[in-house]
Structure formats: C-alpha cells, structure tokens
Design an enzyme around this catalytic site. Structure first.
Site, PDB file in Angstrom:
ATOM      1  N   ASN A 154       0.805  -1.224   0.000  1.00  0.00           N
ATOM      2  CA  ASN A 154       0.000   0.000   0.000  1.00  0.00           C
ATOM      3  C   ASN A 154       0.841   1.278   0.000  1.00  0.00           C
ATOM      4  OD1 ASN A 154       0.257  -1.569   2.564  1.00  0.00           O
ATOM      5  ND2 ASN A 154      -0.241   0.407   3.468  1.00  0.00           N
ATOM      6  N   CYS A 330      -2.439   4.902   7.413  1.00  0.00           N
ATOM      7  CA  CYS A 330      -2.895   4.439   8.716  1.00  0.00           C
ATOM      8  C   CYS A 330      -2.021   4.978   9.837  1.00  0.00           C
ATOM      9  CB  CYS A 330      -2.919   2.924   8.759  1.00  0.00           C
ATOM     10  SG  CYS A 330      -3.781   2.246   7.349  1.00  0.00           S
TER      11      CYS A 330
HETATM   12  C1  LIG Z   1      -6.444  -0.603   3.170  1.00  0.00           C
HETATM   13  C2  LIG Z   1      -5.740  -1.873   3.372  1.00  0.00           C
HETATM   14  C3  LIG Z   1      -6.151  -2.788   4.331  1.00  0.00           C
HETATM   15  C4  LIG Z   1      -7.318  -2.519   5.272  1.00  0.00           C
HETATM   16  O1  LIG Z   1      -8.514  -2.355   4.618  1.00  0.00           O
HETATM   17  P1  LIG Z   1      -9.787  -1.819   5.441  1.00  0.00           P
HETATM   18  O2  LIG Z   1     -10.875  -1.785   4.461  1.00  0.00           O
HETATM   19  O3  LIG Z   1      -9.420  -0.463   5.939  1.00  0.00           O
HETATM   20  O4  LIG Z   1     -10.031  -2.749   6.546  1.00  0.00           O
HETATM   21  C5  LIG Z   1      -5.450  -3.969   4.456  1.00  0.00           C
HETATM   22  N1  LIG Z   1      -4.402  -4.238   3.678  1.00  0.00           N
HETATM   23  C6  LIG Z   1      -3.960  -3.376   2.742  1.00  0.00           C
HETATM   24  C7  LIG Z   1      -2.796  -3.747   1.897  1.00  0.00           C
HETATM   25  C8  LIG Z   1      -4.612  -2.166   2.564  1.00  0.00           C
HETATM   26  O5  LIG Z   1      -4.172  -1.316   1.649  1.00  0.00           O
END
Ligand SMILES: *Cc1c(COP(=O)(O)O)cnc(C)c1O
Length: 396
Positions: A154, A330
């Site tokens: 991410n 996050c």
């Molecule tokens: C955004 C994300 C998550 C979490 O997703 P949510 O919908 O916020 O629970 C988990 N893993 C990755 C790689 C992400 O980008």
C-alpha cells in the site's frame, strides 16, 4: 483549468464509482430487506441481490461463489484468516510466515498471535520491497501452517511474485493467504492460477463503498477450515454472523464487475499518467529516489523521496491543493519514517523525505501536470532554506 483540490491518494481510499452508487441506491429505498428474512418477498429480494453480488465477486478472482464470505473490510478479513487458521490448525503446527512490509492489520495480528504462543517469521524485503520466493521456501518447517504475503504494498506499490510463492506453498502443503486490498482492480488476481487458499480485500480501495470486504476461503483441494471470529445468527455459513450489509455487498459486487471490465485499459492509462508524473518531476529535480521496485509495482503508485526535504513539510506545502500521502495513511498521525521505508534500507537521506502519489480512475493529464509543477516549486523552495542542502552544494 483543473478543479482543486486534486485527489491523488487512491491507495488510502477511492471514491465510489457512479455505476456502483447507481446499483446501491435501491437497497436504501424499496429494496431494504434483510437477506436472512426467509418468509417474505423483501427478504427474498435482498437475498437475490446478495447472491448476484457474490457471483460478481467470485468471478473477478476465479473462485466459486460458495467460497466468498462478506466481512467489514480487509482488516477483518486479515484478522479472520490469521487467527482463524492459527486456532483451527493448532494441532498441526504453530508457525506462520509473513514479511516485514505487510499492512498493520497483518503485522499487529501476527504480534497478537505471538503472545498466544504462535511463532512468526517476518521475512525481510530490502531493497525494493520485493520478496524472494526461495526465502519463503527456506523458512517453511514441519510446524508451518500458514504463509501470508500481500499481493501489492500500500505504500510503495511493490507487486510480489504471488504465483511463485503459491506454487511453493502448494508443493509444501502449507496454506497460503494473500492480502489483495491494493491489488484488486489494479492488477489481475486469480486464486486458481496463483494457488491462493485465502484472500482478503476491501471494496473502498476499488471504487466501492467503505465498510465491506471479502474473505475468500478455498473449498476444494484443499478444503480450508477456519475458526469464526463472530458468533450469532450463523450467517455466511457460520463464518461471519451478523445481518448482511446488503447495500455494501451490492456495491462491492458492482465494483468488481466494473473493475473486471475496465482493468486492461485502465491500468494502461494510469501507468501512462504515472510515467508522465515521474518524468515531469525528475526532469526538473535532482537528488530524488524512487521507493519500491522500478518495474514490479502497481500502475498508479509513485513513491518518491526528495533529499533535503521533509516529506511532511512538502505535504504541508501542497495539502490545500493536492491530496497525497507521506508514509502510510494508517500511521500518518505520527511523524516518523514509515516502517515500510525503514524496511527498504534506503538510508537516512531518503527515509524521512518520501511522498506517495496514488493515481486512480478519475485522474487526468492536466492534474498530473499541475501536481508535478506544484511539487517542483515547493521542493525548490524548501531546499533553498535547507541548511543541509546549502552545505552539500558548497561541499561539491
Ligand atoms: C487498506 C488496506 C487494508 C485494510 O482495509 P480496510 O478496508 O481499511 O479494513 C489492508 N491491507 C492493505 C494492503 C490495505 O491497503
């Protein structure tokens, strides 16, 4: 003229596609039924909508609809996969393999499991964030019950060799979980070809609504068994009790259908936008560094470090006009280099100075040119007042 502010933070979340919204609207009006109401048309209709969405979701990953469990998002899916497997297979073994650059919803869950007596191996991924499948093979022991590796990161967008890891996992008879929250809709994901046993993703990263996600659980060779996290009405075959989020599920289904249709053309278009952004910036600025893998990366991800410039200051300089991110979304409340960048070992010069541009469906060339211009201007200005930059210039 471009419309401000410009959104270039598609890894944090995405707007709901108008086609998705259109599909969802009736579920807030006359089609509001509870999918578990078995004795009247409102319930039947809701159930029909849910099953249509389940088929759409299954289709995009080449799964069977029976293998799809709806959750509240990738965080819940990741928690369920790791804790559910650790609990169900504890007699078989107590070892899990993952990597240092996973999303917090994997790493924090792994840490929790460590406290419960599970042994966790965190594989390192320097310098590009790319995992070596052979390292995964070497880490497997007789005790290993699960390998969990994300499809795409991410922050830095690095795309992992999922198919190769899947092959190794299958050979060794170890279950393979993949967090595909960033990969879905951006690169192809195929649970058969990639030999994936469990897969997590979230609608809001792929132009669907927030608060709805998926855990894919393989039903055939092998049939994966999992301890449930929520108990109650026995929804989702007992895997996830709680009244189904019908609007969310319908939106997710439509988002999958749209993504499947658009992926080939869209990924090419977004890749061209990213290359344009990178070229515009690197033409004008020296001493920048591309974080993540130069080739194996998400089409819309450009993570750049600008030496002598605090990523946070750069962000502050453009935040009124351009939405981008430094570090991971996050943890953007804290000012410290993200653990992902630390894991890449890029060195002090670049660790504190990164900005993540996340391009997506609704970005245009005009926006890219505007953002590049703003970034160049602000980096020049910040470097001008940086004592370190001055010192380096004169030292040359
Ligand atoms: C955004 C994300 C998550 C979490 O997703 P949510 O919908 O916020 O629970 C988990 N893993 C990755 C790689 C992400 O980008």
């Amino acid at each position: 003229m471009v419309k401000l502010p410009i959104y270039m933070d598609y890894h944090s979340t995405t707007p709901v596609d108008p086609r998705v919204l259109e599909a969802m609207l009736p579920t807030f009006k006359d089609r509001f039924g509870n999918a578990a109401s078995r004795n009247h048309p409102f319930g039947w209709e809701a159930e029909k909508l849910v099953e249509k969405a389940r088929a759409q979701v299954a289709h995009i990953i080449h799964a069977d609809p029976k293998e799809i469990v709806f959750t509240s998002g990738a965080t819940e899916s990741n928690n369920t996969a790791l804790k559910g497997i650790a609990e169900m297979y504890h007699e078989k073994g107590n070892h899990i393999i993952t990597q240092t650059t996973e999303h917090k919803s994997i790493l924090d869950t792994a840490k929790y499991l460590e406290k419960k007596g599970i042994r966790v191996t965190y594989l390192s991924v320097a310098p590009y964030g790319l995992i070596d499948p052979e390292k995964v093979r070497e880490a497997i022991t007789d005790e290993t019950i699960l390998i969990s590796i994300m499809a795409a990161n991410n922050e830095i967008g690095t795309v992992q060799p999922i198919e190769e890891i899947g092959k190794i996992a299958k050979e060794k008879g170890v279950l393979f979980h993949v967090d595909a929250a960033q990969a879905m809709g951006r690169i192809p994901v195929d649970v058969e070809k990639m030999k994936i046993d469990l897969l997590s993703f979230s609608a809001h990263k792929m132009y669907g609504p927030k608060g709805i996600g998926v855990l894919y659980i393989r039903r055939q060779n092998p049939r994966v068994r999992l301890a449930a996290m929520f108990h109650g009405g026995g929804h989702e075959k007992g895997m996830r009790s709680g009244t189904l989020n019908v609007p969310g599920i319908v939106g997710l289904g439509k988002a999958c259908e749209v993504a499947e249709e658009e992926l080939p053309r869209e990924s090419e278009r977004i890749l061209r936008l990213r290359e344009r952004l990178y070229q515009n910036i690197s033409k004008e600025l020296q001493d920048i560094h591309l974080n993540g893998h130069p080739k194996n990366r998400l089409p819309g991800n450009l993570n750049l470090s600008f030496a002598y410039v605090e990523g946070e200051s750069l962000l502050m300089g453009i935040s009124e006009e351009v939405a981008v991110s430094s570090g991971s979304a996050c943890s953007s409340a804290r000012v410290e280099p993200s653990y992902v960048l630390k894991a890449l070992d890029t060195g002090e010069k670049f660790a504190h100075t990164s900005v993540r541009f996340g391009l997506g469906r609704f970005n245009t060339e005009e926006e890219v040119d505007y953002v590049a211009k703003q970034v160049i201007e602000i980096v020049d200005r910040l470097r001008e007042i940086s004592p370190l930059y001055e010192a380096t210039k004169h030292g040359k």
